[in-house]
Design a protein around this motif. Structure first.
Motif, PDB file in Angstrom:
ATOM      1  N   MET A   1       0.834  -1.208   0.000  1.00  0.00           N
ATOM      2  CA  MET A   1       0.000   0.000   0.000  1.00  0.00           C
ATOM      3  C   MET A   1       0.865   1.252   0.000  1.00  0.00           C
ATOM      4  N   ASP A   2       2.068   1.196  -0.629  1.00  0.00           N
ATOM      5  CA  ASP A   2       2.992   2.317  -0.646  1.00  0.00           C
ATOM      6  C   ASP A   2       3.308   2.787   0.764  1.00  0.00           C
ATOM      7  N   GLY A   3       3.133   1.929   1.757  1.00  0.00           N
ATOM      8  CA  GLY A   3       3.400   2.318   3.123  1.00  0.00           C
ATOM      9  C   GLY A   3       2.335   3.180   3.753  1.00  0.00           C
ATOM     10  N   LEU A   4       1.233   3.453   3.064  1.00  0.00           N
ATOM     11  CA  LEU A   4       0.205   4.324   3.624  1.00  0.00           C
ATOM     12  C   LEU A   4      -0.634   3.579   4.650  1.00  0.00           C
ATOM     13  N   ASP A   5      -0.893   4.256   5.729  1.00  0.00           N
ATOM     14  CA  ASP A   5      -1.836   3.787   6.740  1.00  0.00           C
ATOM     15  C   ASP A   5      -2.127   4.993   7.620  1.00  0.00           C
ATOM     16  N   GLY A   6      -3.074   4.836   8.516  1.00  0.00           N
ATOM     17  CA  GLY A   6      -3.424   5.931   9.395  1.00  0.00           C
ATOM     18  C   GLY A   6      -4.604   5.585  10.262  1.00  0.00           C
ATOM     19  N   PRO A   7      -5.018   6.511  11.112  1.00  0.00           N
ATOM     20  CA  PRO A   7      -6.117   6.231  12.028  1.00  0.00           C
ATOM     21  C   PRO A   7      -7.439   6.033  11.297  1.00  0.00           C
ATOM     22  N   ARG A   8      -8.324   5.304  11.956  1.00  0.00           N
ATOM     23  CA  ARG A   8      -9.623   4.949  11.381  1.00  0.00           C
ATOM     24  C   ARG A   8     -10.718   5.203  12.405  1.00  0.00           C
ATOM     25  N   PHE A   9     -11.913   5.454  11.888  1.00  0.00           N
ATOM     26  CA  PHE A   9     -13.077   5.620  12.761  1.00  0.00           C
ATOM     27  C   PHE A   9     -14.290   5.013  12.080  1.00  0.00           C
TER      28      PHE A   9
END
Length: 219
Positions: A1-9
């Protein structure tokens, strides 16, 4: 994922997601800067999953910030190359998230603030994220607006919101984007907020909630 991640709700109602809202932060911030919008907008779309990916690059001059593309060279050629690469990266992330959730492109909404607004307009109008339900662009503008008509790949509804007292990105950037969108036949609503600087306000956020409710309500 090209290193993409982050918070989720979400989803707020606890069911499986029936929509995805991707929140794209500005220069020098990260996904934590916008994820609280998920709790606010979940009232409008309780079955949506909100994701706020961190941009892929360390930020020029801000050790703990992130950027979607560099700003050290603001020539049109470099900015267009930068936002195109950022949109492609975002597009791959969105495609993988939508596939994981078994969602069609029309169940994906894009929101961006500042540099994030520039990135989602590029991604959603020029094909990196194909056929999104809508685009919400706050305090940004459109890089390469003068060439939109020759490069456009889709016409999702767009909400533009910009403070008239913005000291970082001039409101003229959004006025130019609005004109380009109209000329390209894209359904667009623009809100210009008197006295608002480089930020968000209740009126603009309420307008965004209404667009999400209208475009992502279960069919």
């Amino acid at each position: 994922m090209d290193g993409l991640d982050g918070p989720r709700f979400g989803p707020k109602d606890g069911d499986a997601p029936d929509a995805l809202v991707v929140l794209v932060h500005g220069f020098g911030a990260d996904g934590n800067d916008l994820i609280d919008l998920g709790a606010m907008w979940a009232e409008a779309v309780p079955r949506a999953l909100f994701v706020a990916p961190h941009a892929p690059q360390p930020c020029d001059g801000i050790p703990y910030g992130r950027q979607w593309f560099p700003l050290w060279d603001r020539s049109p050629m470099q900015l267009e190359a930068g936002v195109e690469a950022a949109a492609a990266t975002l597009g791959r992330f969105v495609a993988q998230e939508a596939a994981r959730l078994v969602l069609s492109p029309g169940r994906v909404a894009l929101m961006g603030f500042s540099q994030g607004a520039m990135t989602v307009l590029e991604a959603g109008l020029r094909g990196a994220v194909p056929d999104p339900a809508c685009i919400l662009a706050y305090s940004g503008g459109m890089i390469g607006a003068d060439r939109l008509a020759e490069r456009i790949r889709g016409q999702p509804p767009v909400l533009l919101v910009h403070g008239e007292a913005d000291e970082v990105v001039p409101v003229a950037a959004t006025r130019m984007a609005e004109s380009a969108l109209i000329d390209a036949g894209v359904p667009v609503r623009a809100l210009y907020r008197p006295g608002l600087g480089h930020g968000l306000d209740e009126v603009g956020l309420a307008a965004g909630a209404e667009v999400l409710r209208r475009m992502l309500s279960p069919t």
